[in-house]
Scaffold this active site. Structure first.
Site, PDB file in Angstrom:
ATOM      1  N   SER A   1      -6.791   7.097  -0.561  1.00 56.10           N
ATOM      2  CA  SER A   1      -6.913   8.446  -0.034  1.00 56.10           C
ATOM      3  C   SER A   1      -6.480   9.469  -1.091  1.00 56.10           C
ATOM      4  CB  SER A   1      -6.114   8.563   1.268  1.00 56.10           C
ATOM      5  OG  SER A   1      -6.458   9.721   1.984  1.00 56.10           O
TER       6      SER A   1
ATOM      7  N   ASP B   1     -13.995   5.241   9.275  1.00 59.03           N
ATOM      8  CA  ASP B   1     -12.853   6.082   8.897  1.00 59.03           C
ATOM      9  C   ASP B   1     -12.958   7.430   9.604  1.00 59.03           C
ATOM     10  OD1 ASP B   1     -11.119   7.845   7.433  1.00 59.03           O
ATOM     11  OD2 ASP B   1     -11.216   6.481   5.717  1.00 59.03           O
TER      12      ASP B   1
ATOM     13  N   HIS C   1      -9.071   4.123   8.240  1.00 60.12           N
ATOM     14  CA  HIS C   1      -8.355   4.657   7.077  1.00 60.12           C
ATOM     15  C   HIS C   1      -6.977   4.016   6.890  1.00 60.12           C
ATOM     16  CE1 HIS C   1      -8.413   7.897   4.063  1.00 60.12           C
ATOM     17  NE2 HIS C   1      -7.157   8.172   4.340  1.00 60.12           N
TER      18      HIS C   1
END
Length: 288
Positions: free
Chosen positions: A152, A229, A265
């Site tokens: 991320s 996600d 995620h």
């Protein structure tokens, strides 16, 4: 450089996770980082290493405790290095007000705007001070042979750090990276706050950097992206993997972008595919 002190050690798959603390010159705060030393590594035969940069809200310990990367690292004889994501306790007004800016959200840039510029210098911390600290504290780790990955915000950091000094990194990969941060809310907030403008953030935007500098000496990039996600399929696409694919295609930069159906995620996703990334880097590191 300040003294680096080991504050913890846990045996793991024949090697050990070791945690260190030191007073950082870059951040002017105490900083923590963790290192996995594989079983065969010695100062006489040090192991090459993979740096892992974590995402928003994380510390160095999230990856250590949740990703399960040590098994593959032990099998391949590579070390792992996991720094924190920001200064802690710098005393900057507002640093603890939001999850996506300030504490836990350093974005791996060197801040130029007040009041952040005195402490929020995570680019220099990772690329200079952390490298020196690991060399000093863990002589069984060869920081001269290193690759980088992250998740991320940390995936964005891994991509841009590698692109800004491609001769320094053997290979680069990422999990669900923020690929085009100048176009999304997370990146705009970070760049306006730390750098004074979104435009200044182009120097830390992987899609912009690959268009200007690619293809890179470290070769193909591996990205794993959960197809389910929430930050990809929600109202706002914070990640922009297709923008990065287009940028890579425009300059002939090799990219393997893997969408993994059913994955989100979280660290459940990372733990499922972390062995692929460890092996991706180990293949290249051990060939040097």
């Amino acid at each position: 450089m300040s003294t680096t002190t080991r504050v913890g050690s846990n045996a793991c798959f024949g090697g050990s996770w070791q945690r260190y603390k030191h007073d950082s010159e870059c951040t002017k705060t105490p900083m923590a980082f963790s290192v996995f030393v594989p079983p065969a590594a010695t100062p006489e035969a040090p192991a090459p290493c993979i740096f892992y940069l974590s995402g928003l809200t994380c510390t160095d310990e999230n990856f250590v405790q949740k990703a399960g990367a040590a098994r593959a690292a032990a099998e391949r004889g590579v070390a792992l290095v996991a720094p924190d994501t920001s200064p802690r306790g710098a005393g900057v007004d507002g640093e603890d007000d939001a999850y996506d800016f300030g504490s836990g959200a350093g974005f791996y840039v060197d801040a130029t705007a007040a009041p952040w510029r005195d402490n929020y210098n995570m680019y220099s911390y990772v690329t200079e001070e952390l490298v020196a600290a690991v060399r000093d504290a863990a002589p069984a780790v060869d920081v001269g042979r290193r690759s980088i990955t992250g998740h991320s915000m940390g995936g964005a950091g891994a991509l841009t750090i590698a692109m800004k000094a491609p001769e320094t990194w053997t290979s680069v990969s990422a999990f669900s990276p923020i690929c085009n941060p100048t176009r999304v809310p997370w990146g705009k907030k970070a760049f306006e706050g730390y750098l004074g403008s979104v435009e200044a953030g182009a120097a830390h935007d992987a899609s912009e950097l690959v268009r200007k500098g690619g293809p890179f000496a470290f070769g193909d990039i591996l990205i794993s992206q959960g197809a389910d996600d929430d930050f990809l399929v929600g109202d706002v696409d914070q990640l922009q993997p297709e923008a990065f694919r287009a940028a890579c295609d425009s300059v002939g930069q090799g990219l393997e972008l893997r969408y993994e159906a059913g994955y989100d995620h979280s660290y459940f996703f990372i733990a499922t595919f972390v062995d692929q990334h460890v092996n991706f880097h180990a293949d290249r590191l051990l060939a040097r």
